[in-house]
Design a protein around this motif. Sequence first.
Motif: not given
Length: 301
Positions: A72-87
Motif C-alpha cells: 500500500s505504501a509503495m503504490i501511494d509513493h509511486s502515484q505521488r512520485l509519478a505526479t512530480r515526474i510528470g510535472a
Amino acid sequence: MITLLSAPSNLGLRPPERGSVPGAAKAPEALRDAGLFARFVERGASDSGVVLAGRYVDDDDTRPAGRVRNESAMIDHSQRLATRIGAAIDRGEAPLVIGGDCAILLGAGLATARRGGVGLVHIDGHTDFRHPGNSDECASVAGEALAAAVGAHWPSIADIDGLAPYFRSEHTAHIGHRADDEDQDEVRGILGSVAPAADVTSLGAARVGAESAAVAGPAYWLQLDVDVLDPTIMPAVDSPDAGGISAAELTALLRELAPRAIGASITVFDPDLDPDGRYARLLVEVLTAGLGELGTRVRRP
C-alpha cells in the motif's frame, strides 16, 4: 534542463536482517552530501525537492499471499512520485530521480504512461524479472520491478490506475545482468533487446547503448541500478555479484543513452555499506560525467 528529484524509498527491498531496515532510502542525501546535487546545479540544473515514502515495515509475518512488501505504501509513493515526474516533463525538463530502491521505476512508468508512453532502457546487474509466473517467492519489488513495468506481475503493482503495461516490452531494452541470471532466457523472449554485462565489455559501451536506444525508440526512460558495476568497484549495494562492468564503461554507456532519455532514475546505492563515503564520491563522478546531456536530444511524447 535537468531537474533533480529525491525519492528516498526502500519499500521494495527485503530487510537485510530480520526486523531491520534497508539503507537505500539514505542514498539521495548521501549523494547530496558527496556533491551530486551541487555539481548538477553548477551546470544549470534545478532541484525539485523530495517525494517522501511511507514507513518501511518488515511485514513477513502479517503480509497475506499475493501481496508484495509494503504494497500500500509503495503504490501511494509511486502515484505521488509519478505526479512530480510528470510535472517536470510537462515543464519541458528532464527529471533525474535519485532513489531509493528499484521500485521507484513504477513511479516513472506511471508518469510516462499517463502521457502516452515511452520506451525503457533498463541498466541493472540483474534482470529484475521475478514474477508470479516464474517464482513462488514474489515479495520484493526491487527484484521484480522490470517484470512489473512491462505488465508481468500481479495487477496491484503492474496495473496501478489501469495503466499497464507502463512500458511496452518490445520497446524495452535491458543491459547489464550477469551470465548466471536465472531469468535471462525468459527476458530474451519478451523484451526488445537484452545485453548482458559481458556484451558491454566485448562489444563496447557505445555500441550496446546505441542498439538499446534504437529498440527503445525516440523517447525513453533510463533506469540505472548501480549494482551493474562490478562489486570490486561498487560493493555498497544489497546484492553485489561478480562480473559487472567498470566505472569507465558505465560512464560511456550513460553518455550514449542520456541525450535521448526523457528522464532517468538512479537506484539501490546503500550508504550504510559506505561508511567513509568513497563509493558515493565515485557515483558522483560517474553520474555527472555520464548524465550531463540528459534529455538534450529527446523527442517528447
